[in-house]
Design an enzyme around this catalytic site. Structure first.
Site, PDB file in Angstrom:
ATOM      1  N   ASN B 151       0.805  -1.225   0.000  1.00  0.00           N
ATOM      2  CA  ASN B 151       0.000   0.000   0.000  1.00  0.00           C
ATOM      3  C   ASN B 151       0.837   1.273   0.000  1.00  0.00           C
ATOM      4  OD1 ASN B 151       0.609  -1.107   2.645  1.00  0.00           O
ATOM      5  ND2 ASN B 151      -0.461   0.671   3.480  1.00  0.00           N
ATOM      6  N   CYS B 326      -3.661   4.711   7.147  1.00  0.00           N
ATOM      7  CA  CYS B 326      -4.147   3.931   8.290  1.00  0.00           C
ATOM      8  C   CYS B 326      -3.215   4.036   9.490  1.00  0.00           C
ATOM      9  CB  CYS B 326      -4.303   2.468   7.918  1.00  0.00           C
ATOM     10  SG  CYS B 326      -5.356   2.258   6.502  1.00  0.00           S
TER      11      CYS B 326
END
Lengths: 423, 384
Positions: B151, B326
């Protein structure tokens, strides 16, 4: 006899008021009246959005009652409004404690009925308790003396609530206070407040406010000595984020709950910081930056008529707070620099930060401008000579002028009607 | 120019067509699929039909799909659910450095339960060290879990090679893929991967937030995390959300259409951006590997912290991120970049630009200019 068996007395009439005790300021001799008036005025200002209140000082105490024209929304014990008013009053410096009080007129029979009704409410959870009665008889015309009243009411309550109440003179679970003055007053709870001296009686100071744990506590502590606060924050976008700026504004709101309204001056520090980064030795960056902040603060304080600077420094806490480092920044200021945390352990500061409700905001993880350019090994014991040499390439006057010309000033009022804390 | 959104890895905003479809589904299929009346049965039929479509989109059987609340739940269910259901398969779990925190933290929890977690290092290009994997894979290995697409860097996992090593050395171990950044971004068919289960998340390909999925081979046994009414074969209790399931399938289908052209488009945008930066003599370090997913471009501008650049770009209405959204509250340089062997000075100065096919060349020109301006103004000169 149990609570259920006890017949409710006929409907009792009483006024619900607050008794506010003021402490240290009573010691101030000739100034006492002035200080008392200041507490009353500060309280009036803090309560302005919660209703119309009559606030009356009398014999080292202040009585707060809801104006008769404004009783519709109520001021009952434990009502949302009463709790909010108590919270606000607790935060007014100069106040030692607050008690919600029932006020009525009458004779010993009235006191009996009122005391039974009041105690019944206290015992509503059905748990047994120890208690005692303390009576003060200011009105000597009342036919029984203090001791007689205490004994009489104590005996009556102990027999009425024999399943739940036991008299205990030392450390009882609760004390029922009866005061006989112009009226009769009945209460049991004494809520401690923040003490100190009333805001506005100790001159004005400029707080160097960062987003950390310490500076809000330093501001609170000086405000508790009666100092009227203004605050200065150095914002270096994009090195520090807009969230970091908002965090400082939020902290100022939290301090203003105690200190009263704060003028928050936000200096756009970006260009100065770039200049310092590019023109000063990296290991002296923090010291030079703090000296620059001190210069701007000192001049702003001069312009605003503020007689002291306030910082959250604590001796030896970080590299820039060693004695040598403090000497290099102190040398800049032309007025006293108050550092109320100088001898405190970090844990003690955190305890105060938690008590005043700034801790949770202070620990939000946004960079402040003191940390973005920190060298790997900053100088911990800089001499004044090295500090001055580190600034040799700087046009200090121009930089200070630049800082002073880029100030945005916000008026921070914790209890304005638009504020989320307002009820 | 209006807002330039280059943070599609954090979340891909649902477009108007998807939102209209979702609203329609909410109107028509909001009954409880477990109710026996007509409204309930309409919702149940909708889920059945969605599962069939999803199965054909992903290359699995309809009964191999478990709908969850999102990627983190899918990963938790896969890892915790598998080891709980197969206690005799072994006690070692293999993973790689630089995994998403959902995996890292789930594995940390399993470590506390006595499992041994072995972390395979990654190299400068973010690639797994396959030799080490081959060495550590043994008869005690119960499970392996890896990111299909990293990611932060876009590094793509060599799935075939890993499956080949596993089949040769430890056929009984299961493989889980965290494919949250892969679905709808690169072609991915569950049946052809040879892995045992795979996690995905709807909001990464344009579904409103609140839905994810775990695809698992039928033979894989799992212990559920959430107990209750026994929905989804007892593997994930809780009333199924028919409108959101339908919308996830709808959005994934749209994302998968012309996927190769979209990849190509992102590749072109990326080259355009880099060439503009070069032309303006803005020095940068490319962290993303050349053969990575083209929609993820991780760049560093040494001398200018990623956070500072992010704030400056936001003022120009360009939305990017530094590392994983995140873990944006996690201070310090990115774990992934440090695991790749980057210096702290480079890792701290990195940003992640994540594209999708709606981004345009004009946006790349504006972004390159904004980066150039920020570097000119705020970057520390190399000599200092």
């Amino acid at each position: 006899m149990t609570l259920d068996q006890l017949k409710s007395p006929e409907k009792l009439e009483y006024d619900q008021i607050l008794l506010v005790r003021i402490g240290e300021i009573t010691l101030k001799g000739m100034n006492r009246h002035k200080f008392e008036q200041q507490v009353v005025s500060n309280m009036r200002f803090r309560l302005r959005d919660l209703g119309h209140f009559n606030i009356t000082p009398s014999q080292s105490r202040i009585w707060v009652e809801l104006d008769t024209d404004d009783t519709e929304s109520g001021f009952k014990e434990n009502s949302t409004r009463q709790l909010a008013v108590i919270e606000r009053i607790k935060a007014v410096f100069g106040v030692v404690s607050v008690s919600p009080v029932r006020r009525f007129s009458g004779d010993i029979k009235t006191i009996e009925n009122q005391a039974i009704a009041y105690t019944k409410q206290l015992l509503a959870d059905g748990h047994s308790r120890t208690f005692k009665i303390e009576t003060r008889r200011g009105d000597k015309r009342f036919p029984m003396d203090s001791m007689e009243i205490s004994n009489h009411i104590g005996g009556l309550l102990a027999s009425q609530f024999s399943d739940l109440l036991t008299v205990q003179v030392k450390n009882p679970d609760f004390t029922l206070y009866i005061e006989i003055r112009d009226h009769i007053y009945l209460y049991s709870s004494i809520i401690k407040a923040h003490r100190g001296l009333p805001s506005g009686t100790g001159g004005g100071g400029l707080l160097l406010l960062s987003g950390g744990i310490d500076s809000p506590v330093a501001g609170y502590m000086m405000a508790s000595r009666g100092m009227k606060l203004e605050a200065i924050y150095f914002h270096a976008f994009p090195f520090t984020s807009d969230q970091a700026k908002q965090k400082v504004i939020d902290l100022a709101h939290l301090i203003a709950r105690f200190s009263g309204r704060i003028q928050l001056h936000i200096v756009n520090f970006t260009d100065i910081q770039i200049t310092l980064r590019d023109q000063c030795p990296p290991d002296m960056m923090t010291i030079v930056m703090r000296r620059m902040m001190m210069r701007i603060s000192d001049q702003l304080a001069e312009q605003r008529g503020l007689k002291a600077l306030i910082t959250g420094e604590s001796l030896g806490q970080v590299a820039s707070q060693t004695l040598e480092a403090l000497v290099t920044t102190d040398q800049i200021a032309t007025r006293p620099v108050f550092r109320p945390l100088i001898g405190l352990d970090k844990d003690d500061t955190v305890t105060i930060a938690r008590k005043i409700g700034t801790f949770e905001t202070s620990i939000l993880p946004y960079e402040d401008c003191c940390t973005v350019f920190v060298a790997k090994h900053p100088k911990t014991h800089p001499s004044l000579r090295i500090a001055i040499e580190s600034e040799i390439h700087l046009d200090i006057e121009a930089l200070v002028k630049d800082g002073l010309s880029k100030i945005e000033t916000l008026t921070i009022d914790a209890f304005s009607t638009s504020s989320p804390e307002a009820l | 120019m209006s807002l330039i959104y280059l943070d599609h890895c954090a979340t891909t905003l649902p477009d108007e067509i998807t939102l209209t479809y979702y609203l329609e589904q909410l109107r028509e299929h909001s009954g409880n699929p477990a109710s026996l009346h007509r409204l309930g049965q309409l919702a149940a039929a909708s889920i059945m039909s969605s599962n069939k479509q999803m199965a054909s989109l992903i290359g699995c059987q309809p009964n191999e799909i478990i709908w969850t609340s999102g990627g983190s739940e899918s990963i938790n269910l896969a890892l915790k659910g598998y080891v709980a259901a197969n206690p005799k398969r072994g006690r070692t779990i293999i993973t790689a450095a630089g995994e998403h925190r959902a995996t890292q933290e789930t594995l940390a929890a399993l470590t506390r339960e006595g499992y041994c977690v072995v972390t395979i290092p990654i190299d400068r290009t973010g690639q797994l060290d396959l030799d080490t994997l081959e060495k550590v894979l043994d008869d005690n290995t119960i499970l392996m879990t890896f990111l299909a697409v990293n990611n932060e860097t876009g590094a793509i996992l060599p799935i075939e090679k890993i499956v080949e090593i596993k089949n040769r050395k430890r056929p009984l171990a299961a493989i889980h893929l965290d494919a949250v950044q892969a679905f709808g971004k690169i072609p991915l068919q569950f049946s052809s991967t040879g892995v045992d289960f795979i996690s995905g998340s709807g909001h990464k390909f344009g579904t409103p937030k609140g839905i994810g999925f775990l695809i698992k081979k039928q033979k894989i046994r799992l212990t559920p995390l959430i107990h209750g009414g026994g929905q989804q074969s007892g593997l994930r209790s809780g009333t199924e959300n028919a409108p959101l399931v339908a919308t996830a399938v709808f959005a994934l289908n749209r994302a998968n259409q012309n996927i190769l052209q979209k990849i190509n488009h992102c590749q072109n945008l990326r080259e355009h951006l880099l060439s503009d930066l070069q032309q303006s003599q803005t020095e940068y370090v490319i962290i993303s590997p050349p053969a990575g997913a083209p929609q993820i471009l991780n760049l560093a501008f040494p001398g200018l912290r990623g956070e500072t650049l992010q704030h400056a770009l936001e003022r120009s209405d360009v939305m990017i991120s530094t590392g994983s959204a995140c873990s944006s509250r996690h201070k310090g340089p990115s774990d992934v970049l440090m695991a790749m062997g980057m210096t702290k000075a480079v890792a701290e100065c990195s940003i992640r630009i994540s594209l999708d096919d709606n981004n345009t060349q004009a946006e790349m020109i504006a972004t390159a200019r904004a980066i150039h301006d920020a570097c000119t103004k705020y970057r520390r000169s190399p000599k200092s």
